[in-house]
Design a protein around this motif. Structure first.
Motif, short mmCIF file in Angstrom:
data_model
loop_
_atom_site.label_atom_id
_atom_site.label_comp_id
_atom_site.label_asym_id
_atom_site.label_seq_id
_atom_site.Cartn_x
_atom_site.Cartn_y
_atom_site.Cartn_z
N ASP A 135 0.82 -1.21 0.00
CA ASP A 135 0.00 0.00 0.00
C ASP A 135 0.85 1.27 0.00
O ASP A 135 0.45 2.30 -0.56
CB ASP A 135 -0.93 0.02 1.21
N PHE A 193 1.62 3.19 -3.20
CA PHE A 193 0.57 4.02 -3.81
C PHE A 193 0.29 5.27 -2.99
O PHE A 193 -0.77 5.89 -3.11
CB PHE A 193 -0.71 3.20 -3.96
N VAL A 199 -0.92 8.44 -4.73
CA VAL A 199 -2.25 8.43 -5.33
C VAL A 199 -3.25 8.94 -4.28
O VAL A 199 -3.32 8.39 -3.18
CB VAL A 199 -2.66 7.02 -5.80
N VAL A 229 -6.20 9.48 -1.79
CA VAL A 229 -6.99 8.43 -1.14
C VAL A 229 -8.34 8.26 -1.84
O VAL A 229 -8.80 7.13 -2.04
CB VAL A 229 -7.20 8.77 0.36
N ASP A 230 -8.96 9.37 -2.24
CA ASP A 230 -10.28 9.25 -2.85
C ASP A 230 -10.24 8.67 -4.26
O ASP A 230 -11.28 8.39 -4.85
CB ASP A 230 -10.99 10.61 -2.87
N ARG A 264 -8.35 5.89 -4.85
CA ARG A 264 -7.98 4.48 -4.68
C ARG A 264 -9.21 3.63 -4.41
O ARG A 264 -10.17 4.07 -3.79
CB ARG A 264 -7.01 4.31 -3.51
N LEU A 265 -9.18 2.38 -4.86
CA LEU A 265 -10.21 1.42 -4.53
C LEU A 265 -9.91 0.81 -3.17
O LEU A 265 -8.77 0.48 -2.86
CB LEU A 265 -10.28 0.31 -5.58
N ASP A 266 -10.94 0.65 -2.35
CA ASP A 266 -10.73 0.01 -1.05
C ASP A 266 -11.20 -1.44 -1.06
O ASP A 266 -11.32 -2.08 -0.02
CB ASP A 266 -11.46 0.78 0.06
#
Length: 452
Positions: A24, A27, A30, A32-33, A35-37
């Motif tokens: 993690d 990334f 990149v 936070v909003d 990125r895919l969780d």
């Protein structure tokens, strides 16, 4: 070759070597909003090939093609007619390759095409020499800024407020890692450019001044005085062209004194293609050729005295010592450059001038008709095939209402500059040869209805 996936121990060892606690962390840059969780919602973890094909076909049917109705989008990517012969010729065996022509004895077709492409670009942009293309216009713009730093040994670049905001964004992203200082800002809704003000800001720390021609609002200005101001201060003038068709009608930047001319070549030979791949143009004065990024194809003779082509200059780190490399650009947009060159060849000089004249004529027709709508005015005193409308209300909701009527009515400045309320009522409208008189009438009627 067998495919051996990494084990957990392999991953742990690699992370430990680079000093990262987890994957993690790789990334972290990149947002936070973005990125895919977890897995994407609505997609199964697995499906049959047939099911995937059906699903993707259903998704594609939701798309709206540019030719499905009145289309007035521009702002750096333009819909032009590309002859069917272009697509046919780029697939010929002499050209069709995705690989770099390192071995000239088996790549003469590709090398000759790149040589011709360079010749066309240099003549189009009014410069001495051009390279074999870049990724796209925005990265070419950044490469020009760092090239100016190498030449002048200075680190401050003045960016015109009329430079495309996406190009500015790319430059800001890259400047974080080079230390270059970028002086920029949003445009104001004035009929004229900010070039005179830029000339006043040039000092002994300035490496370059970057202007767009025509600029993001479609305005056109003479850069001769600005070029002289740059030269007097030891700075370079970089001109960015996002609509190369315009150069069939207006004076080339190199002829007005620009030291480096870059741009986006998509308008010639390359379709919109959902935003890429496109083809970056890069050209400069001969004295700066060894600082130019990318690669340069040259003409020579073989052992039998026959004409041949080779890679003359290759400045990337794979070819020379890393510390001597001028760029980490690892390839050129070869196939798109080929399409550009073929389309340009089919047009010829007379054809390009005729195409440019048609574009400007259609734009004049559209501007005159749209300006008749109550509350609507045209910002520009000068333009090619793109101009800015000033609406009596915010442009973004207007664009959405036009889209509901199957009309793509332009690009709102509120979309390009979401944080600048002063630009919210601006609408950039592009009119190419693909726009008909009927399209203009439909657009004008719909806009009048929406604004009523």
């Amino acid at each position: 070759m067998r495919y051996l996936p990494l084990t957990s121990d392999d991953r742990s060892a690699m992370l430990a070597t680079i000093g990262a606690a987890s994957i993690d962390e790789l990334f972290a840059d990149v947002p936070v909003d973005a990125r895919l969780d977890g897995p994407m919602a609505g997609l199964p973890m697995h499906a049959s090939e047939l099911a995937v094909e059906r699903h993707m076909a259903a998704l594609s049917r939701q798309n709206r093609a540019a030719a499905d109705g009145p289309f007035f989008l521009g702002a750096g990517a333009y819909r032009h007619h590309v002859p069917a012969s272009v697509d046919h010729l780029i697939q010929r065996g002499e050209f069709l390759t995705a690989y770099t022509p390192y071995q000239p004895e088996i790549a003469q077709g590709t090398l000759q095409m790149l040589f011709e492409f360079q010749s066309q670009v240099a003549r189009l942009l009014g410069t001495d020499v051009a390279n074999a293309s870049m990724y796209d216009g925005s990265t070419a713009c950044w490469e020009a800024i760092v090239m100016a730093r190498r030449i002048t040994k200075r680190g401050k670049a003045l960016l015109s407020t009329g430079l495309h905001p996406h190009y500015r964004s790319v430059a800001r992203t890259m400047a974080k890692y080079t230390g270059d200082v970028l002086v920029d800002g949003d445009p104001s809704l004035d009929a004229g450019t900010d070039w005179a003000a830029l000339a006043d800001k040039i000092d002994r720390e300035t490496s370059c001044v970057v202007v767009q021609y025509p600029d993001i609002l479609g305005r056109i200005d003479d850069m001769t005085a600005l070029a002289a101001a740059c030269q007097a201060a030891g700075a370079l003038l970089i001109a960015v062209v996002t609509e190369p068709v315009a150069l069939g009608l207006i004076k080339a930047p190199g002829e007005m004194g620009a030291d480096i001319v870059v741009g986006e070549g998509q308008s010639i030979g390359v379709g919109l293609q959902f935003g890429g791949p496109y083809v970056g143009l890069f050209a400069c004065k001969t004295k700066y050729v060894r600082q130019m990024p990318g690669r340069l194809c040259g003409e020579t003779v073989d052992a039998n005295g026959k004409r041949g082509f080779v890679l003359t200059l290759s400045t990337r780190e794979q070819h020379i010592r890393r510390e001597k490399a001028t760029s980490n650009i690892c390839t050129n947009s070869g196939l798109c450059a080929l399409a550009f060159s073929i389309h340009m060849t089919l047009l010829g000089e007379a054809g390009l001038r005729q195409l440019a004249a048609i574009n400007h004529g259609r734009a004049k027709q559209a501007a005159a008709e749209l300006a008749k709508i109550p509350g609507v005015s045209v910002l520009n005193n000068s333009y090619f095939n793109e101009f800015t409308l000033l609406l009596p209300t915010e442009a973004r909701p207007v664009i959405h209402k036009l889209a509901e009527r199957d009309i793509l009515g332009g690009v709102s400045l509120g979309r390009l500059y979401p944080a600048n309320a002063n630009l919210a009522n601006g609408l950039v409208v592009a009119v190419t040869e693909t726009v008909t008189a009927a399209d203009i009438s439909v657009f004008a009627a719909a806009l009048k209805e929406v604004l009523a």
